[in-house]
Design an enzyme around this catalytic site. Structure first.
Site, PDB file in Angstrom:
ATOM      1  N   LEU A 101       0.885  -1.159   0.000  1.00 17.13           N
ATOM      2  CA  LEU A 101       0.000   0.000   0.000  1.00 17.13           C
ATOM      3  C   LEU A 101       0.919   1.204   0.000  1.00 17.13           C
ATOM      4  CD1 LEU A 101      -2.654  -0.985   2.720  1.00 17.13           C
ATOM      5  CD2 LEU A 101      -2.917  -1.060   0.241  1.00 17.13           C
ATOM      6  N   ASP A 102       0.609   2.214  -0.823  1.00 16.78           N
ATOM      7  CA  ASP A 102       1.539   3.327  -0.898  1.00 16.78           C
ATOM      8  C   ASP A 102       1.534   4.154   0.392  1.00 16.78           C
ATOM      9  OD1 ASP A 102      -0.838   4.520  -3.080  1.00 16.78           O
ATOM     10  OD2 ASP A 102      -0.347   5.677  -1.306  1.00 16.78           O
ATOM     11  N   TYR A 103       2.481   5.048   0.469  1.00 18.27           N
ATOM     12  CA  TYR A 103       2.766   5.826   1.688  1.00 18.27           C
ATOM     13  C   TYR A 103       1.523   6.490   2.269  1.00 18.27           C
ATOM     14  CZ  TYR A 103       5.331   9.214   4.617  1.00 18.27           C
ATOM     15  OH  TYR A 103       5.815   9.963   5.662  1.00 18.27           O
ATOM     16  N   THR A 105      -1.655   5.679   1.749  1.00 19.52           N
ATOM     17  CA  THR A 105      -2.823   4.801   1.799  1.00 19.52           C
ATOM     18  C   THR A 105      -2.807   3.978   3.071  1.00 19.52           C
ATOM     19  OG1 THR A 105      -2.919   4.660  -0.609  1.00 19.52           O
ATOM     20  CG2 THR A 105      -4.067   2.940   0.621  1.00 19.52           C
TER      21      THR A 105
END
Length: 243
Positions: A101-103, A105
């Site tokens: 999951l990106d930073y 999210t």
């Protein structure tokens, strides 16, 4: 099956780069034979030795983690930012996230030391569904819902059809809250899909992964998966025509 250097690195014997050099130097054996090819892959039943010392095979472990925003989905970060594995100081096994999951999210993230299991869940052909709730700019009308449902052309190719559900819309704030279900894992895929139809994401959270959800957990919390949950995930990913 996993690359030999990755297996060695996960065992804690050496870094990935050092493991590659050990292979090139002929110091690694697989099932009693010296292996010098970096592309060699091994499975859980293969015996690996480094400098004549057998690798100790870790007991597989499986965790569900409620990732907070502002945390990196990685084992380490060269910028010194907090990573998801920092939340597991008591876990001795070398765990790593399944996908990412990106930073910015938040939401459900799985971690394990079982490479075969991770690859099974991440492979797009196995169509393991992931459900996100996004707060986006603008009011999402039916035309763009249909586009997202059919698939969006991104710079790295078309996305598979998505399932969409508009949960609410705020005309005063000019925002929409929408649920989107996908089974792929392209980099920042959900954000890029909404941007492609003119609705940048303000906030994004992964609510579900296959049959798993965040029930009983607060941001930053984790729990071990039960043997039944692990079996369910394996069965789901391995079952053709399951959708």
């Amino acid at each position: 099956m996993e690359r030999l250097q990755k297996v060695i690195a996960h065992s804690g014997v050496a870094s990935r780069r050092h493991a590659e050099q050990l292979i090139l130097d002929g110091k690694v054996k697989v099932n009693g034979k010296i292996v010098r090819e970096l592309g060699t892959k091994v499975g859980p039943n293969d015996d690996v030795e480094v400098n004549e010392v057998p690798l100790v095979k870790e007991v597989p472990v499986y965790f569900l983690h409620y990732k907070e925003r502002g945390v990196i989905s990685a084992v380490s970060d060269d910028k010194g930012r907090k990573t998801v594995t920092d939340y597991f100081p008591e876990v001795e096994e070398r765990i790593y996230p399944i996908g990412r999951l990106d930073y910015d999210t938040s939401g459900l993230l799985l971690l394990t030391n079982d490479g075969e299991f991770a690859n099974l869940l991440m492979h797009p052909r196995n169509e393991v569904e992931k459900v996100y709730v996004a707060k986006i700019k603008g009011i999402l009308f039916r035309e763009n819902v249909r586009k997202l449902e059919r698939g969006i052309k991104l710079e790295d190719g078309m996305t598979a059809p998505a399932k969409m559900k508009v949960l609410s819309a705020d005309k005063k704030k000019n925002t929409t809250i929408v649920e989107i279900t996908i089974h792929e894992g392209k980099n920042r895929q959900v954000r890029r899909m909404f941007e492609a139809v003119g609705h940048p994401v303000i906030k994004l959270k992964r609510e579900r992964y296959a049959s798993l959800d965040l029930s009983g957990l607060q941001p930053g919390d984790s729990r071990e998966l039960t043997p039944h949950e692990v079996k369910q995930l394996r069965t789901l990913a391995q079952s053709p025509g399951k959708k």
